[in-house]
Design a protein around this motif. Structure first.
Motif, PDB file in Angstrom:
ATOM      1  N   HIS A  79      11.644  15.387  16.688  1.00  0.00           N
ATOM      2  CA  HIS A  79      10.341  15.742  16.093  1.00  0.00           C
ATOM      3  C   HIS A  79       9.552  16.576  17.110  1.00  0.00           C
ATOM      4  CE1 HIS A  79       8.753  11.484  17.532  1.00  0.00           C
ATOM      5  NE2 HIS A  79       9.486  12.082  18.433  1.00  0.00           N
TER       6      HIS A  79
ATOM      7  N   GLN B 194       2.982  16.730  22.071  1.00  0.00           N
ATOM      8  CA  GLN B 194       1.703  16.024  22.304  1.00  0.00           C
ATOM      9  C   GLN B 194       1.641  15.551  23.755  1.00  0.00           C
ATOM     10  OE1 GLN B 194       0.866  12.490  20.072  1.00  0.00           O
ATOM     11  NE2 GLN B 194       1.679  13.282  18.147  1.00  0.00           N
TER      12      GLN B 194
ATOM     13  N   ARG C 130      18.068  16.479  13.457  1.00  0.00           N
ATOM     14  CA  ARG C 130      18.403  15.082  13.114  1.00  0.00           C
ATOM     15  C   ARG C 130      19.757  15.031  12.419  1.00  0.00           C
ATOM     16  NH1 ARG C 130      12.734  12.582  10.661  1.00  0.00           N
ATOM     17  NH2 ARG C 130      11.459  13.418  12.357  1.00  0.00           N
TER      18      ARG C 130
ATOM     19  N   THR D  54      17.483  17.968   0.334  1.00  0.00           N
ATOM     20  CA  THR D  54      16.117  18.152   0.858  1.00  0.00           C
ATOM     21  C   THR D  54      16.029  17.851   2.358  1.00  0.00           C
ATOM     22  OG1 THR D  54      15.579  15.883   0.182  1.00  0.00           O
ATOM     23  CG2 THR D  54      14.933  17.661  -1.333  1.00  0.00           C
TER      24      THR D  54
ATOM     25  N   SER E  80      17.803  18.677   6.214  1.00  0.00           N
ATOM     26  CA  SER E  80      18.719  19.545   6.939  1.00  0.00           C
ATOM     27  C   SER E  80      18.855  19.024   8.373  1.00  0.00           C
ATOM     28  CB  SER E  80      18.128  20.960   6.938  1.00  0.00           C
ATOM     29  OG  SER E  80      18.788  21.756   7.867  1.00  0.00           O
TER      30      SER E  80
ATOM     31  N   GLU F 250       3.165  19.954  14.570  1.00  0.00           N
ATOM     32  CA  GLU F 250       2.525  18.786  15.159  1.00  0.00           C
ATOM     33  C   GLU F 250       1.068  19.138  15.402  1.00  0.00           C
ATOM     34  OE1 GLU F 250       4.563  16.319  15.729  1.00  0.00           O
ATOM     35  OE2 GLU F 250       3.172  14.903  16.651  1.00  0.00           O
TER      36      GLU F 250
ATOM     37  N   MET G 231       3.668  14.598   2.014  1.00  0.00           N
ATOM     38  CA  MET G 231       3.582  15.741   2.928  1.00  0.00           C
ATOM     39  C   MET G 231       4.048  15.425   4.343  1.00  0.00           C
ATOM     40  SD  MET G 231       2.524  18.512   1.546  1.00  0.00           S
ATOM     41  CE  MET G 231       1.915  19.412   2.920  1.00  0.00           C
TER      42      MET G 231
ATOM     43  N   GLY H  68       3.467  12.570   8.159  1.00  0.00           N
ATOM     44  CA  GLY H  68       2.929  11.368   8.788  1.00  0.00           C
ATOM     45  C   GLY H  68       1.726  11.701   9.651  1.00  0.00           C
ATOM     46  N   ALA H  69       0.872  10.685   9.892  1.00  0.00           N
ATOM     47  CA  ALA H  69      -0.338  10.916  10.682  1.00  0.00           C
ATOM     48  C   ALA H  69      -0.883   9.586  11.181  1.00  0.00           C
ATOM     49  CB  ALA H  69      -1.381  11.620   9.821  1.00  0.00           C
ATOM     50  N   GLY H  70      -1.944   9.643  11.974  1.00  0.00           N
ATOM     51  CA  GLY H  70      -2.588   8.413  12.406  1.00  0.00           C
ATOM     52  C   GLY H  70      -3.449   8.640  13.639  1.00  0.00           C
TER      53      GLY H  70
ATOM     54  N   ALA I 274      -3.357  12.358  15.320  1.00  0.00           N
ATOM     55  CA  ALA I 274      -2.169  13.222  15.368  1.00  0.00           C
ATOM     56  C   ALA I 274      -1.555  13.261  13.980  1.00  0.00           C
ATOM     57  CB  ALA I 274      -1.160  12.672  16.367  1.00  0.00           C
TER      58      ALA I 274
ATOM     59  N   LEU J 251       4.289  17.340  10.099  1.00  0.00           N
ATOM     60  CA  LEU J 251       4.849  17.601   8.764  1.00  0.00           C
ATOM     61  C   LEU J 251       5.962  18.626   8.842  1.00  0.00           C
ATOM     62  CD1 LEU J 251       2.583  19.886   6.634  1.00  0.00           C
ATOM     63  CD2 LEU J 251       1.875  19.162   8.852  1.00  0.00           C
ATOM     64  N   GLY J 252       6.789  18.632   7.803  1.00  0.00           N
ATOM     65  CA  GLY J 252       7.940  19.527   7.779  1.00  0.00           C
ATOM     66  C   GLY J 252       7.574  20.879   7.174  1.00  0.00           C
TER      67      GLY J 252
END
Ligand code: FA5
Length: 337
Positions: A167, A172, A193, A199, A201, A208, A278, A280-282, A303, A306-307
């Motif tokens: 990722h 960060q 990965r 969907t 790859s 980020e 869409m 992840g965040a937090g 932070a 997303l792809g």
């Protein structure tokens, strides 16, 4: 007389074989075809003196020799004098060559749009290596060895304890190590990965985002994501946050946008939910701040990730991610940029 013709032919072939440069070639030409003293010119002159019985045969032999000499001289000229080869005749009836203008790849186009949106909000653009250490990809992001969260991102390991980053979150850490708050950055780049289907790859791109300062709240995160999604998909888009888990944020969330195909009423694209996932965040976990030497009592931050393929697929209605990597011109030419 005929034997004289043969003799001259042999002499000519020998002289021509010995001509290695344009000057030598000109000397051969003059020796055989020169107007006054040319050997062939002389033969033609002799024709008048040949008794009429043998004149036709002799004439033919001289003409054959002349044709041979001219042809051989022309071939030698093409070889020895640069640029003198006779061009192929131009066929004016052929259709013209189509000039196909190039364009940037659809992923590059979407990346440029994302960068523009964040640069406009005063974010800096950061980057990091694609081959990462365990520390930056996992450890510093509060994912210690043997933590079950490592299974969330099936990793490609390379020699020397290194890995292909799974990722863009390591950027960060690298940015916080370099800089004191306030920090407002985005990083776009390739990630890897062990993952492959229609969907997903094994190579894809993420964005980020990280904002750290005093007094940053979850509301800032939601407002930023809403602004971003409306800039990309249009003003009418609503966003929704759902509780989720990423070890490097607390609280963590996944965020969805109202379905861009049905407007939220439910369709096959959003599987009847009215929303499309869409990313992840937090809020940045205090343990992450401690790893980079930021005081978690003083600073807070959010932070998100997303792809990029996902955004491009939604924006252009593409349902197979592999199309981005196959370089088929029939696909790529639909994105003139
Ligand atoms: C992460 O990678 C987190 N680093 C995101 C994050 C950043 C969370 C900061 C919190 C704070 P996740 O594994 O869900 O999260 O991947 C994020 C997005 O990447 C997904 O929503 C999806 O759009 C995209 N993605 C994940 N795997 C693939 C894949 N194999 N192919 C294409 N896109 C993928």
């Amino acid at each position: 007389m005929q034997s004289r013709v043969h003799e001259i032919r042999r002499e000519f072939d020998r002289d021509l074989a010995g001509a290695r440069d344009p000057e030598a070639l000109e000397r051969v030409r003059a020796r055989y075809l020169g107007r006054r003293a040319g050997l062939l010119t002389g033969l033609l002159r002799d024709l008048r003196e040949v008794p009429s019985a043998g004149r036709a045969a002799f004439g033919k032999a001289v003409n054959d020799l002349k044709a041979h000499v001219e042809e051989a001289l022309e071939a030698a000229q093409a070889r020895l004098v640069p640029g003198s080869a006779r061009e192929a005749p131009i066929d004016l009836t052929l259709p013209g060559r189509v000039q196909r203008p190039g364009a940037s790849h659809p992923i590059t186009q979407v990346s440029a749009l994302i960068e523009e949106i964040f640069l406009e909000m005063g974010y800096t653009l950061e980057s990091g290596p694609q081959v990462e250490t365990d520390f930056y990809n996992f450890e510093a992001l509060n994912i210690p060895a043997h933590h079950p969260a490592r299974d969330m991102q099936d990793t490609f390991y390379v020699e020397g304890g290194l890995l292909l980053r799974t990722h863009t979150s390591p950027v960060q850490i690298r940015t916080m190590q370099k800089r004191r708050p306030p920090v407002r950055m985005v990083a776009l780049g390739r990630v890897f990965r062990r993952d492959s289907d229609i969907t997903h790859s094994p190579v894809f791109h993420q964005v980020e985002g990280l904002v750290v300062a005093e007094g940053i709240t979850f509301a800032h995160l939601k407002g930023t994501l809403a602004h971003f999604c409306r800039k990309v998909f249009g003003k009418g888009i609503r966003i929704r946050l759902r509780p989720s888990y990423f070890p490097f944020v607390e609280p963590g969330a996944e965020y969805d946008i109202s379905c861009i195909f049905c407007g939220g009423s439910g369709c096959s694209r959003c599987k009847g939910t009215g929303y499309i996932e869409m990313g992840g965040a937090g809020m940045v976990h205090p343990a992450v701040f401690e790893k980079v030497g930021y005081d978690p009592e003083l600073f807070t931050g959010f932070a998100f990730g997303l792809g990029i393929e996902r955004i491009a697929m939604l924006k252009h209605g593409i349902d197979d991610i592999r199309l981005f990597f196959e370089n088929d011109l029939r696909f790529l030419s639909q994105f003139p940029g």
